[in-house]
Design a protein around this motif. Structure first.
Motif, PDB file in Angstrom:
ATOM      1  N   UNK A  28       0.845  -1.187   0.000  1.00 23.18           N
ATOM      2  CA  UNK A  28       0.000   0.000   0.000  1.00 23.18           C
ATOM      3  C   UNK A  28       0.884   1.242   0.000  1.00 23.18           C
ATOM      4  N   UNK A  29       0.633   2.144  -0.935  1.00 19.86           N
ATOM      5  CA  UNK A  29       1.361   3.412  -0.960  1.00 19.86           C
ATOM      6  C   UNK A  29       0.369   4.556  -0.838  1.00 19.86           C
ATOM      7  N   UNK A  30       0.844   5.662  -0.261  1.00 19.93           N
ATOM      8  CA  UNK A  30      -0.033   6.816  -0.081  1.00 19.93           C
ATOM      9  C   UNK A  30      -0.552   7.324  -1.421  1.00 19.93           C
ATOM     10  N   UNK A  31       0.315   7.338  -2.438  1.00 20.22           N
ATOM     11  CA  UNK A  31      -0.087   7.857  -3.742  1.00 20.22           C
ATOM     12  C   UNK A  31      -1.202   7.008  -4.356  1.00 20.22           C
ATOM     13  N   UNK A  32      -1.007   5.685  -4.341  1.00 23.97           N
ATOM     14  CA  UNK A  32      -2.017   4.799  -4.963  1.00 23.97           C
ATOM     15  C   UNK A  32      -3.329   4.840  -4.206  1.00 23.97           C
ATOM     16  N   UNK A  33      -3.244   4.853  -2.868  1.00 25.24           N
ATOM     17  CA  UNK A  33      -4.472   4.905  -2.079  1.00 25.24           C
ATOM     18  C   UNK A  33      -5.171   6.243  -2.230  1.00 25.24           C
ATOM     19  N   UNK A  34      -4.383   7.319  -2.382  1.00 25.49           N
ATOM     20  CA  UNK A  34      -4.990   8.635  -2.604  1.00 25.49           C
ATOM     21  C   UNK A  34      -5.803   8.655  -3.888  1.00 25.49           C
ATOM     22  N   UNK A  35      -5.267   8.014  -4.938  1.00 25.59           N
ATOM     23  CA  UNK A  35      -6.001   7.922  -6.204  1.00 25.59           C
ATOM     24  C   UNK A  35      -7.234   7.041  -6.054  1.00 25.59           C
ATOM     25  N   UNK A  36      -7.092   5.946  -5.329  1.00 29.93           N
ATOM     26  CA  UNK A  36      -8.212   5.013  -5.123  1.00 29.93           C
ATOM     27  C   UNK A  36      -9.361   5.677  -4.383  1.00 29.93           C
ATOM     28  N   UNK A  37      -9.019   6.472  -3.366  1.00 26.96           N
ATOM     29  CA  UNK A  37     -10.041   7.091  -2.524  1.00 26.96           C
ATOM     30  C   UNK A  37     -10.386   8.509  -2.946  1.00 26.96           C
ATOM     31  N   UNK A  38      -9.664   9.023  -3.950  1.00 21.96           N
ATOM     32  CA  UNK A  38      -9.871  10.405  -4.397  1.00 21.96           C
ATOM     33  C   UNK A  38      -9.718  11.390  -3.243  1.00 21.96           C
ATOM     34  N   UNK A  39      -8.583  11.275  -2.561  1.00 21.93           N
ATOM     35  CA  UNK A  39      -8.325  12.150  -1.424  1.00 21.93           C
ATOM     36  C   UNK A  39      -6.834  12.433  -1.340  1.00 21.93           C
ATOM     37  N   UNK A  40      -6.430  13.284  -0.405  1.00 19.06           N
ATOM     38  CA  UNK A  40      -5.038  13.721  -0.311  1.00 19.06           C
ATOM     39  C   UNK A  40      -4.173  12.679   0.394  1.00 19.06           C
ATOM     40  N   UNK A  59       4.275  -1.402   8.554  1.00 16.20           N
ATOM     41  CA  UNK A  59       5.203  -0.512   7.847  1.00 16.20           C
ATOM     42  C   UNK A  59       6.373  -1.327   7.301  1.00 16.20           C
ATOM     43  N   UNK A  60       6.716  -1.102   6.034  1.00 16.19           N
ATOM     44  CA  UNK A  60       7.876  -1.737   5.413  1.00 16.19           C
ATOM     45  C   UNK A  60       8.604  -0.673   4.608  1.00 16.19           C
ATOM     46  N   UNK A  61       9.675  -0.135   5.176  1.00 16.14           N
ATOM     47  CA  UNK A  61      10.383   0.937   4.489  1.00 16.14           C
ATOM     48  C   UNK A  61       9.525   2.180   4.383  1.00 16.14           C
ATOM     49  N   UNK A  62       9.314   2.648   3.159  1.00 14.42           N
ATOM     50  CA  UNK A  62       8.519   3.855   2.936  1.00 14.42           C
ATOM     51  C   UNK A  62       7.049   3.559   2.648  1.00 14.42           C
ATOM     52  N   UNK A  63       6.701   2.305   2.610  1.00 17.46           N
ATOM     53  CA  UNK A  63       5.312   1.949   2.306  1.00 17.46           C
ATOM     54  C   UNK A  63       4.763   1.039   3.403  1.00 17.46           C
ATOM     55  N   UNK A  64       3.553   0.559   3.180  1.00 19.02           N
ATOM     56  CA  UNK A  64       2.905  -0.368   4.103  1.00 19.02           C
ATOM     57  C   UNK A  64       2.503  -1.616   3.333  1.00 19.02           C
ATOM     58  N   UNK A  65       2.291  -2.696   4.064  1.00 19.58           N
ATOM     59  CA  UNK A  65       1.652  -3.876   3.474  1.00 19.58           C
ATOM     60  C   UNK A  65       0.458  -4.254   4.340  1.00 19.58           C
ATOM     61  N   UNK A  66      -0.521  -4.877   3.706  1.00 27.15           N
ATOM     62  CA  UNK A  66      -1.626  -5.455   4.471  1.00 27.15           C
ATOM     63  C   UNK A  66      -1.060  -6.611   5.280  1.00 27.15           C
ATOM     64  N   UNK A  67      -1.319  -6.623   6.576  1.00 25.37           N
ATOM     65  CA  UNK A  67      -0.722  -7.634   7.457  1.00 25.37           C
ATOM     66  C   UNK A  67      -1.125  -9.040   7.012  1.00 25.37           C
ATOM     67  N   UNK A  68      -0.159  -9.970   6.962  1.00 25.21           N
ATOM     68  CA  UNK A  68      -0.496 -11.362   6.644  1.00 25.21           C
ATOM     69  C   UNK A  68      -1.420 -11.953   7.708  1.00 25.21           C
ATOM     70  N   UNK A  69      -2.107 -13.016   7.352  1.00 24.14           N
ATOM     71  CA  UNK A  69      -2.923 -13.744   8.319  1.00 24.14           C
ATOM     72  C   UNK A  69      -2.002 -14.719   9.045  1.00 24.14           C
ATOM     73  N   UNK A  70      -1.869 -14.550  10.337  1.00 22.06           N
ATOM     74  CA  UNK A  70      -0.957 -15.340  11.149  1.00 22.06           C
ATOM     75  C   UNK A  70      -1.774 -16.319  11.994  1.00 22.06           C
ATOM     76  N   UNK A  71      -1.746 -17.604  11.619  1.00 19.00           N
ATOM     77  CA  UNK A  71      -2.585 -18.586  12.304  1.00 19.00           C
ATOM     78  C   UNK A  71      -2.206 -18.741  13.776  1.00 19.00           C
ATOM     79  N   UNK A  72      -0.915 -18.708  14.061  1.00 24.04           N
ATOM     80  CA  UNK A  72      -0.501 -18.843  15.465  1.00 24.04           C
ATOM     81  C   UNK A  72      -1.010 -17.659  16.288  1.00 24.04           C
ATOM     82  N   UNK A  73      -0.896 -16.445  15.723  1.00 27.39           N
ATOM     83  CA  UNK A  73      -1.382 -15.262  16.435  1.00 27.39           C
ATOM     84  C   UNK A  73      -2.887 -15.337  16.661  1.00 27.39           C
ATOM     85  N   UNK A  74      -3.618 -15.857  15.664  1.00 25.04           N
ATOM     86  CA  UNK A  74      -5.067 -16.000  15.802  1.00 25.04           C
ATOM     87  C   UNK A  74      -5.402 -16.939  16.962  1.00 25.04           C
TER      88      UNK A  74
END
Length: 222
Positions: A28-40, A59-74
């Motif tokens: 997930x990047x701020x630029x792509x999500x801004x375009x998707x949501x039509x917002x700043x 958070x991964x570096x300068x962007x984000x990722x959707x968190x994986x599904x972690x069965x042990x954590x669940x």
């Protein structure tokens, strides 16, 4: 104070993650999500901060990722839920009143058969928080709210399964019947079993379909 646009962006992104429209592991990047949501980007940044706090993105570096599904954590989170909720239920027994139980029951029954999955999930979450609130212990309630947030996507996936919502609602009403009848041990046993069944259904479904989930881009950690 959070702006209306930031709140809307957060709600839209959260629903996309919970509904698996945004896949676990997806960048997930701020630029792509801004375009998707039509917002700043500023608005998107605020929404991402809230989602990171809920454990839905990382958070991964300068962007984000959707968190994986972690069965042990669940599994660990469901075990923690059981400790919290059963403990809260037992704390509530000496002081719970018929009026308070009626209030919880009324709130649990507000939606009909045509209610969306999202609204049903909100109702189920509220039921468990309301029930824990009967204990009068605010720390337990806050801890439960936190773990339910972290389980939100897993519980959403379970709710999409066949008959899950109806079973869950019937369990809730039966639990209230046991509390009203002053059957503490039976109520505690029923609540623990209800939470364990929910965990088992979800984890088994994810394990059975791990290969298929991976092929569709879902990162399922074990």
């Amino acid at each position: 104070m959070t702006s209306p646009s930031a709140t809307l962006a957060y709600q839209q992104l959260r629903e996309s993650i919970l509904g698996v429209d945004l896949l676990p592991g997806e960048v997930l990047t701020e630029a792509r999500l801004g375009e998707r949501l039509q917002t700043s980007r500023t608005t998107v940044r605020g929404a991402l901060a809230r989602l990171e706090n809920e454990g839905l993105i990382r958070k991964t570096g300068r962007s984000f990722i959707v968190a994986p599904i972690d069965l042990r954590e669940i599994e660990e989170a469901f075990a923690f839920r059981s400790v919290l909720e059963v403990g809260a239920l037992r704390l509530a027994f000496p002081t719970v009143t018929p009026e308070r139980l009626a209030w919880v029951r009324d709130r649990a029954s507000e939606f009909g058969d045509d209610t969306s999955i999202g609204d049903h999930m909100d109702r189920a979450t509220r039921f468990h928080v309301d029930l824990a609130g009967l204990s009068g212990n605010r720390l337990i309630v806050r801890s439960l709210e936190d773990v339910l947030l972290r389980l939100a996507r897993a519980r959403w996936l379970e709710a999409r399964g066949d008959g899950g919502l109806a079973r869950s609602h019937a369990d809730h009403l039966h639990l209230l019947d046991l509390v009203a009848a002053r059957q503490e041990d039976a109520a505690a046993t029923h609540l623990h079993a209800h939470i364990q069944r929910s965990c088992s259904r979800l984890v088994q479904a994810l394990r059975d379909d791990r290969r298929g989930l991976g092929l569709r881009g879902l990162a399922v950690h074990t």
